[in-house]
Each structure stands twice: as structure tokens, then as C-alpha cells.
Design a protein around this motif. Structure first.
Motif, PDB file in Angstrom:
ATOM      1  N   TRP A 234      61.640  -3.778   9.818  1.00  0.00           N
ATOM      2  CA  TRP A 234      60.559  -3.208   9.024  1.00  0.00           C
ATOM      3  C   TRP A 234      61.086  -2.400   7.841  1.00  0.00           C
ATOM      4  O   TRP A 234      60.338  -2.051   6.933  1.00  0.00           O
ATOM      5  N   GLU A 283      50.453  -5.432  -1.723  1.00  0.00           N
ATOM      6  CA  GLU A 283      49.587  -4.555  -0.931  1.00  0.00           C
ATOM      7  C   GLU A 283      49.534  -5.003   0.527  1.00  0.00           C
ATOM      8  O   GLU A 283      49.537  -4.182   1.447  1.00  0.00           O
ATOM      9  N   ALA A 284      49.490  -6.312   0.749  1.00  0.00           N
ATOM     10  CA  ALA A 284      49.468  -6.823   2.123  1.00  0.00           C
ATOM     11  C   ALA A 284      50.752  -6.444   2.853  1.00  0.00           C
ATOM     12  O   ALA A 284      50.719  -6.011   4.013  1.00  0.00           O
ATOM     13  N   THR A 285      51.880  -6.584   2.175  1.00  0.00           N
ATOM     14  CA  THR A 285      53.160  -6.229   2.788  1.00  0.00           C
ATOM     15  C   THR A 285      53.220  -4.751   3.130  1.00  0.00           C
ATOM     16  O   THR A 285      53.722  -4.361   4.192  1.00  0.00           O
ATOM     17  N   ARG A 286      52.685  -3.915   2.223  1.00  0.00           N
ATOM     18  CA  ARG A 286      52.701  -2.475   2.463  1.00  0.00           C
ATOM     19  C   ARG A 286      52.055  -2.137   3.807  1.00  0.00           C
ATOM     20  O   ARG A 286      52.613  -1.391   4.618  1.00  0.00           O
ATOM     21  N   TRP A 287      50.905  -2.708   4.088  1.00  0.00           N
ATOM     22  CA  TRP A 287      50.165  -2.317   5.289  1.00  0.00           C
ATOM     23  C   TRP A 287      50.687  -2.996   6.544  1.00  0.00           C
ATOM     24  O   TRP A 287      50.653  -2.413   7.629  1.00  0.00           O
ATOM     25  N   ILE A 288      51.201  -4.210   6.428  1.00  0.00           N
ATOM     26  CA  ILE A 288      51.846  -4.833   7.586  1.00  0.00           C
ATOM     27  C   ILE A 288      53.062  -3.994   7.999  1.00  0.00           C
ATOM     28  O   ILE A 288      53.303  -3.742   9.183  1.00  0.00           O
ATOM     29  N   THR A 289      53.809  -3.547   7.011  1.00  0.00           N
ATOM     30  CA  THR A 289      55.022  -2.773   7.268  1.00  0.00           C
ATOM     31  C   THR A 289      54.703  -1.387   7.818  1.00  0.00           C
ATOM     32  O   THR A 289      55.321  -0.929   8.796  1.00  0.00           O
ATOM     33  N   LEU A 290      53.751  -0.709   7.209  1.00  0.00           N
ATOM     34  CA  LEU A 290      53.386   0.629   7.681  1.00  0.00           C
ATOM     35  C   LEU A 290      52.831   0.586   9.100  1.00  0.00           C
ATOM     36  O   LEU A 290      53.039   1.499   9.893  1.00  0.00           O
ATOM     37  N   ARG A 291      52.139  -0.492   9.433  1.00  0.00           N
ATOM     38  CA  ARG A 291      51.610  -0.593  10.799  1.00  0.00           C
ATOM     39  C   ARG A 291      52.759  -0.785  11.795  1.00  0.00           C
ATOM     40  O   ARG A 291      52.742  -0.217  12.899  1.00  0.00           O
ATOM     41  N   TRP A 294      54.186   2.620  12.173  1.00  0.00           N
ATOM     42  CA  TRP A 294      53.261   3.478  12.932  1.00  0.00           C
ATOM     43  C   TRP A 294      53.340   3.177  14.422  1.00  0.00           C
ATOM     44  O   TRP A 294      53.371   4.090  15.251  1.00  0.00           O
ATOM     45  N   GLN A 305      54.906  -7.115  15.370  1.00  0.00           N
ATOM     46  CA  GLN A 305      54.487  -6.642  14.049  1.00  0.00           C
ATOM     47  C   GLN A 305      55.679  -6.559  13.098  1.00  0.00           C
ATOM     48  O   GLN A 305      55.569  -6.896  11.919  1.00  0.00           O
TER      49      GLN A 305
END
Length: 379
Positions: A234, A283-291, A294, A305
Motif C-alpha cells: 500500500w 482519486e480512485a487510487t487515493r481511496w483504495i490505498t487509504l482504506r 485504515w 485491499q
């Protein structure tokens, strides 16, 4: 606040070094010297960035996976080779007390450098098939074999080396991790690549390692290896987000000023679509990665994930860089701009720490075997 601080540090301290880095790399030199790196790390330390993943008991900030992902997104905005000081590989925390004094603490303090040595010529995507042997001889282990594509292998003072100690058990109890000092006898050879990644081959010929240098338990090193690899899955897409954002802004600025047939190319639909697709994918990569990060912070199993983040993020960065080069035309292909440099660097992101094909295998296996349910939150 952390994100803004790191972004400002990158803008003021790292980006001005980019021309120097490009010049040095063209001449076959390191992008920055070890002295420059130490100086930059001390400047970052003054801002509170020292050992961002290091437990507080060792003097670190212990920011956690989410904050670390955000930090790497900002560091990804430049290609200057920089990392915050005061850190050590995650599996070094499995050292016993004596090993911590000799390896973990000196590494955190910047006095020693390590490298992770798992990959072999015939064992890349399938690390469980490694062949390097470690044979017990009295109170020592004798290591023979070769490791390949080892990051920091040319500079490391010691290596975390994985070797077969029980051929019958293999990855299920027959692979052990050893802490092996360079002075114990292994040597490194540089491997030229198309990018600025400068890996090494490590050669072990009857290298004798004392029993007290086993990291963790004998036979259970493969689990440590997977834990090390999992963290990078990640971090890579996080870096990709920062790099892709920087590149996309370059494309937007160029498109507004480059004129063809009387109009800025920003008014051409072909260019607009490349810019739009890039923004959406970033933007999609940002949220897949942050999830993925998390989930790690929550103590959840984030391997599925993280594989999705690695697969999508590494490919996203390559696609965005390719579009940005295309928008710049011939200038994008020259060494006058850093686009081609990023282009060469990013290509390896789809290979190391788990190839695209391995990530697809992991993701599909989890779904087909029911380990992960479609449409359900992973826990």
C-alpha cells in the motif's frame, strides 16, 4: 496539518534538488550523496518527522498506517531519493534484546543500513521456492546461494537473508531468516536497470552465521518475509498518487500554453479526456490505498485491499505518466523534462513487491474461495 507540512518540505527542500539529481544520474552518480540525505533528514527531524513508523519507545513518531500513506503521497511528488530517518524495517522489531542492540537500534539511529534479501533468480513471484540453503554446523549456520534484485544491497551493512533450513517443510516451517553482516563474507554486485532503481545481486559462498543471528524462530522466517512484503503493497500506490498528481498538473499547465492550429491543445477533446481519465484514476487510487492503510490501523486483515491498491495504483501511475508524456509530445520524451525519468521509474512498480499477475491471482483466489464476499466490508 501533517500533509501540509510534508508538502511544504517537499516543495522547499526536495524539489529544488531535482535538476542536480537528473544531472548526477545521467553521469552514473547517486542522485544525492549520503551527506545530503542526512542533512535533509535532520531538517525533517526539526519539523517532527523522525521515525514516522517507529514506536515511541525508540524515539519515533509512530504515526500509523493512514498518516504514513498520506506522507508518502506527498513524498511521491518528487523523484529526489529521500526517506525520513529514524526508522527500521518492520520485521527488525522481532529482534531479541541482544539483536536489538546490534541491529535494530543502530539502524534506527542511522548508524547501520539494512537490506531485505528474499528474491532469487528462480524465485521472484513465488518466494516460497527459494533455494538458498542454510546448513547447521555446530553453533553456526553455513549459507550458500544467491539473492537478486535486492534494494540497498550495494550499500547495506547487513542483510535480512532468507534461506531453506528444512527442504521437506519448505515455506511451511522450513525457511529461516538470518541477520548477516557484510563482513561475514557475502558480496554484492550491481544490476543495471532501465530506471534509477539500483538493485544488487548478493552472493553467499559458505558464509558462516552464528546461531544468535537467527531472526525470530528457526523455520518460521517465511512468515516474516510475507509481513515485510505486505507493508510495501500500500506504500507503492501512495507514492503513485503523489507522482501522478504532480505529472497531471504538468500536463494541465502545458496544455494551456501549447498552441496548435491556432488553439491551445487544452481545447482539444483528445487532451481533455486524457486529463479527465487521469484525475478520476488518481482519486480512485487515493481511496483504495487509504482504506488499505485504515484497515491496517484497525487491526483488520488488509491483504486483499492492499493487493487491490498495489495492482490498481501501480498501473494508474504508469497510465497517467504515459498520457502526460503524450500530451507533451517530443519534449516529454527528452531528458530536458523529468517525465521520461518518472516513466522509467514507474515501470518497475508493476513488478517488484508482487507483480500485477500475482496481485490478480491473490484477489481472484480470495473471491473464488469465499475469503472475501463481493459487496461486503472486509473485516
Amino acid at each position: 496539518m501533517v500533509q501540509r507540512t510534508v508538502r511544504e518540505f517537499v516543495r522547499k527542500e526536495l524539489m529544488p534538488l531535482e535538476p542536480q539529481v537528473l544531472r548526477n544520474e545521467r553521469e552514473g552518480k547517486p542522485g544525492i550523496t549520503r551527506e545530503q540525505l542526512k542533512d535533509l533528514q535532520l531538517k525533517a527531524k526539526e519539523l517532527g518527522f523522525w521515525g514516522i513508523n517507529t514506536p515511541e519507545e525508540y524515539g519515533g513518531a509512530n504515526l500509523g498506517a493512514m498518516m504514513t500513506a498520506l506522507v508518502h503521497m506527498e513524498l511521491g511528488r518528487t523523484f529526489v531519493p529521500f526517506s525520513f530517518g529514524g526508522s527500521a524495517d518492520n520485521i527488525l522489531y522481532y529482534c531479541n534484546e541482544e539483536q536489538k542492540k546490534r541491529y535494530l537500534i543502530p539502524t534506527i539511529n542511522g548508524e547501520r543500513r539494512s537490506c531485505f534479501a528474499l528474491t532469487e533468480p528462480g524465485a521472484g513471484s513465488d518466494p516460497s521456492s527459494i533455494r538458498m540453503t542454510a546448513v547447521k554446523d555446530g553453533d553456526e549456520w553455513v549459507l550458500n546461494g544467491e539473492k537478486i534484485f535486492i534494494t540497498n544491497g550495494n550499500e547495506a551493512d547487513f542483510a535480512m537473508v532468507f534461506a531453506v533450513t528444512d527442504k521437506e517443510k519448505g515455506a511451511r516451517g522450513g525457511i529461516t531468516c538470518f541477520l548477516v553482516d557484510r563482513e561475514m563474507g557475502w558480496r554484492s554486485e550491481r544490476i543495471p536497470t532501465m530506471g534509477e532503481w539500483d538493485p544488487a545481486a548478493l552472493i553467499f559462498e559458505n558464509v558462516r552465521v552464528p546461531e544468535e543471528n537467527v531472526l525470530g524462530e528457526v523455520g518460521w522466517g517465511f512468515k516474516l518475509g510475507l509481513e515485510w512484503i505486505g507493508q510495501a503493497r500500500w506504500v507503492i500506490p501512495a507514492r503513485g498518487v503523489g507522482a501522478a498528481e504532480r505529472l497531471l498538473q504538468m500536463a494541465i499547465d502545458h496544455a494551456k500554453t501549447r498552441v496548435t492550429f491556432g488553439k491551445p491543445i487544452a481545447e482539444r477533446q483528445a487532451i481533455q479526456w486524457m486529463i479527465a481519465d487521469s484525475a478520476v484514476e488518481i482519486e480512485a487510487t487515493r481511496w483504495i490505498t487509504l482504506r488499505a492503510a485504515w484497515m491496517h490501523d484497525q487491526g483488520l486483515d488488509n491483504r486483499h485491499q492492499a493487493s487491490m491498491a498495489k495492482l490498481y495504483g501501480a498501473n494508474m501511475a504508469n497510465r497517467v505518466c504515459d498520457r502526460v508524456l503524450q500530451i507533451h509530445g517530443g519534449m516529454g520524451y527528452t531528458k530536458e523534462l523529468p517525465i521520461e525519468r518518472w516513466y522509467r521509474e514507474m515501470r518497475v512498480w508493476r513488478i517488484f513487491d508482487g507483480t500485477d499477475e500475482i496481485q490478480r491471482y491473490i484477489i481472484s483466489r480470495n473471491l473464488l474461495k469465499g475469503h472475501v464476499k463481493v459487496g461486503e466490508w472486509m473485516d
